[in-house]
Design an enzyme around this catalytic site. Structure first.
Site, PDB file in Angstrom:
ATOM      1  N   GLY A  99      52.531   3.025   9.020  1.00 35.35           N
ATOM      2  CA  GLY A  99      53.878   3.263   8.344  1.00 35.35           C
ATOM      3  C   GLY A  99      53.686   2.722   6.713  1.00 35.35           C
ATOM      4  O   GLY A  99      54.221   1.736   6.433  1.00 35.35           O
ATOM      5  N   TYR A 100      53.286   3.820   6.029  1.00 31.76           N
ATOM      6  CA  TYR A 100      52.755   3.309   4.503  1.00 31.76           C
ATOM      7  C   TYR A 100      54.102   4.402   3.733  1.00 31.76           C
ATOM      8  O   TYR A 100      54.999   3.973   3.136  1.00 31.76           O
ATOM      9  CB  TYR A 100      51.560   3.446   4.186  1.00 31.76           C
ATOM     10  CG  TYR A 100      50.887   2.170   4.238  1.00 31.76           C
ATOM     11  CD1 TYR A 100      51.094   1.392   5.295  1.00 31.76           C
ATOM     12  CD2 TYR A 100      49.656   2.332   3.316  1.00 31.76           C
ATOM     13  CE1 TYR A 100      50.050   0.061   5.379  1.00 31.76           C
ATOM     14  CE2 TYR A 100      48.690   0.848   3.516  1.00 31.76           C
ATOM     15  CZ  TYR A 100      49.022  -0.020   4.295  1.00 31.76           C
ATOM     16  OH  TYR A 100      48.439  -1.251   4.458  1.00 31.76           O
ATOM     17  N   SER A 101      53.636   5.798   3.752  1.00 32.55           N
ATOM     18  CA  SER A 101      54.226   6.651   3.027  1.00 32.55           C
ATOM     19  C   SER A 101      55.883   6.546   3.415  1.00 32.55           C
ATOM     20  O   SER A 101      56.222   6.685   4.663  1.00 32.55           O
ATOM     21  CB  SER A 101      53.613   7.909   2.912  1.00 32.55           C
ATOM     22  OG  SER A 101      52.208   7.846   2.566  1.00 32.55           O
TER      23      SER A 101
ATOM     24  N   GLU B 220      40.090   1.759   4.503  1.00 29.84           N
ATOM     25  CA  GLU B 220      40.310   3.550   4.699  1.00 29.84           C
ATOM     26  C   GLU B 220      39.912   4.544   3.933  1.00 29.84           C
ATOM     27  O   GLU B 220      39.255   5.392   4.373  1.00 29.84           O
ATOM     28  CB  GLU B 220      42.054   3.559   4.797  1.00 29.84           C
ATOM     29  CG  GLU B 220      42.663   4.785   4.924  1.00 29.84           C
ATOM     30  CD  GLU B 220      43.974   5.325   4.521  1.00 29.84           C
ATOM     31  OE1 GLU B 220      44.441   6.392   5.057  1.00 29.84           O
ATOM     32  OE2 GLU B 220      44.450   4.491   3.839  1.00 29.84           O
TER      33      GLU B 220
ATOM     34  N   ASN C   7      44.057  12.372  -4.432  1.00 32.35           N
ATOM     35  CA  ASN C   7      42.637  12.294  -5.333  1.00 32.35           C
ATOM     36  C   ASN C   7      42.927  12.205  -6.634  1.00 32.35           C
ATOM     37  O   ASN C   7      42.052  11.603  -7.597  1.00 32.35           O
ATOM     38  CB  ASN C   7      41.804  13.639  -5.267  1.00 32.35           C
ATOM     39  CG  ASN C   7      41.217  13.518  -3.682  1.00 32.35           C
ATOM     40  OD1 ASN C   7      41.415  12.695  -3.053  1.00 32.35           O
ATOM     41  ND2 ASN C   7      40.114  14.549  -3.524  1.00 32.35           N
ATOM     42  N   GLU C   8      44.120  12.717  -7.316  1.00 30.55           N
ATOM     43  CA  GLU C   8      44.656  12.349  -8.621  1.00 30.55           C
ATOM     44  C   GLU C   8      44.632  10.887  -9.017  1.00 30.55           C
ATOM     45  O   GLU C   8      44.127  10.272  -9.775  1.00 30.55           O
ATOM     46  CB  GLU C   8      45.732  12.929  -8.950  1.00 30.55           C
ATOM     47  CG  GLU C   8      45.706  14.559  -8.988  1.00 30.55           C
ATOM     48  CD  GLU C   8      45.597  15.252  -7.705  1.00 30.55           C
ATOM     49  OE1 GLU C   8      45.809  14.519  -6.637  1.00 30.55           O
ATOM     50  OE2 GLU C   8      45.673  16.601  -7.929  1.00 30.55           O
TER      51      GLU C   8
END
Length: 395
Positions: free
Chosen positions: A127-129, A244, A381-382
């Site tokens: 539960g991060y984003s 991760e 990736n940015e």
């Protein structure tokens, strides 16, 4: 520099390979080999087999029930599992929350949570984003307000992978609004069966239900489920993301995929010349193979660094995900017009309906669409390039 494995490591590889040949169930192997739709029971059954052998957690120290293997042995194990057609173990528990628990949790929390992760009995999700707080994770708004011996959690998480199967979710929650945004975040473990937790599916481009929205409506969470100190969760979150992103390199999986791609390229279709004889295709295949070897060596360098995963893990995340996307794109091209048809029912074991092309074509389109996510999740990736520029290159 000697890039060959030592005789001891090759003996270890032979042991792993022998175990896989004797213990990997055939129905699971075929399901993975054909890239059919996975299910929870399959993943848990394989985890139990590994756990019974004492190999349930290749990256854990022995004191917590792990193997105690060094980084090279872990890489060999993952490579052999992927080559044999074993399902990928569930990273959310084994590689993400478990290292946080081992490093920052109380002894009571370790005894409570680690055994279920090891056996596969407890399924974890992340539960991060949140909507509006993805790559800019520090702006998260899900709140946890202290009320005596519990927290009251309200908010929403999104892109929660396999949350529909989860027993537990490890969450970043806001426990303070003072100071910098990073300073008011805590790391909380929440039972998914708690009243007020709602999981809603998000259907992806390939038509599959892999990710979810998770809502918290006055969810009561015991204070004893807080990991470490209140408002120190950002530190634990960065620690977890290092593990991760290292795992997202996926070297073993991509090596198995490279073998499959070469197999497809050598096959003839309707009497036509095999793709491997096409110079342009062979050049692209060779380029990917070289990049994959370079990635493998970089993973070994990072994993054998005594300091553990640092900002260099961002390099692995970027290169690993780009290589994976390029592989599935090349496979789509190799399938040609056979890849146009996407038949979701054909992803179920035992499907006997109509097909278009070979079995390799069945999952090709869905895989291609699904893998568009690789360069986004785990920190886009940015963002990873910004981390590399600042933390590695010092720009």
């Amino acid at each position: 520099m000697n890039l060959n494995y030592t005789p001891e490591k090759e003996a270890f590889r032979a042991e792993v390979r022998q175990f896989l040949q004797a213990n990997l169930p055939e129905d699971i192997r075929l399901r993975v080999e054909k890239r059919l739709r996975p299910d929870k029971a399959m993943t848990q059954r394989w985890q139990k087999i590994l756990s019974d052998k004492g190999w349930g957690a290749s990256n854990w120290p022995k004191e917590y029930g792990g193997t105690g293997w060094d980084a090279i042995e872990q890489l060999i194990f993952e490579e052999e599992c992927a080559a044999a057609g074993a399902p990928r173990q569930l990273d959310f528990g084994l590689r993400m929350v478990a290292p946080v628990i081992m490093s920052f949790a109380t002894e009571e929390q370790k005894q409570r949570f680690l055994p279920g992760i090891l056996t596969g009995e407890d399924w974890w999700c992340q539960g991060y984003s949140e909507p509006g707080a993805g790559s800019d994770l520090a702006s998260l708004r899900t709140s946890a307000k202290r009320d005596g011996d519990k927290y009251i959690v309200n908010g929403q998480k999104t892109w929660t992978t396999l949350g529909q199967h989860a027993d537990w979710i490890f969450c970043l929650v806001r426990t303070s609004t003072e100071g910098k945004p990073q300073q008011g975040i805590s790391f909380l473990l929440i039972d998914m069966k708690t009243p007020g937790v709602t999981v809603r599916p998000i259907i992806m481009l390939d038509g599959e239900h892999e990710v979810n929205e998770v809502y918290f409506d006055n969810v009561e969470v015991p204070v004893e489920n807080l990991i470490g100190e209140e408002n120190k969760g950002w530190t634990y979150a960065k620690f977890l993301l290092g593990h991760e992103r290292t795992g997202l390199a996926n070297v073993g999986q991509w090596k198995a995929m490279m073998t499959r791609l070469k197999q497809v390229a050598r096959e003839t279709k309707d009497g036509q010349q095999a793709l491997i004889e096409n110079t342009r295709f062979r050049d692209r295949l060779a380029q990917l193979d070289i990049e994959l070897k370079a990635l493998e060596l970089t993973v070994l360098r990072v994993l054998t660094d005594e300091k553990g995963p640092g900002p260099q893990a961002s390099i692995l995340k970027v290169r690993g995900t780009e290589i994976g996307q390029n592989m599935f794109e090349l496979l789509m091209e190799a399938m040609g017009t056979d890849a146009i048809a996407h038949i979701p029912d054909a992803l179920e074991p035992g499907y006997e309906g109509a097909r278009v092309g070979s079995e390799h074509a069945t999952p090709a389109t869905g895989d291609y669409f699904n893998m568009r996510k690789l360069s986004i999740f785990g920190g886009s990736n940015e963002i990873q390039r910004n981390i590399i520029a600042q933390m590695v290159l010092g720009l």
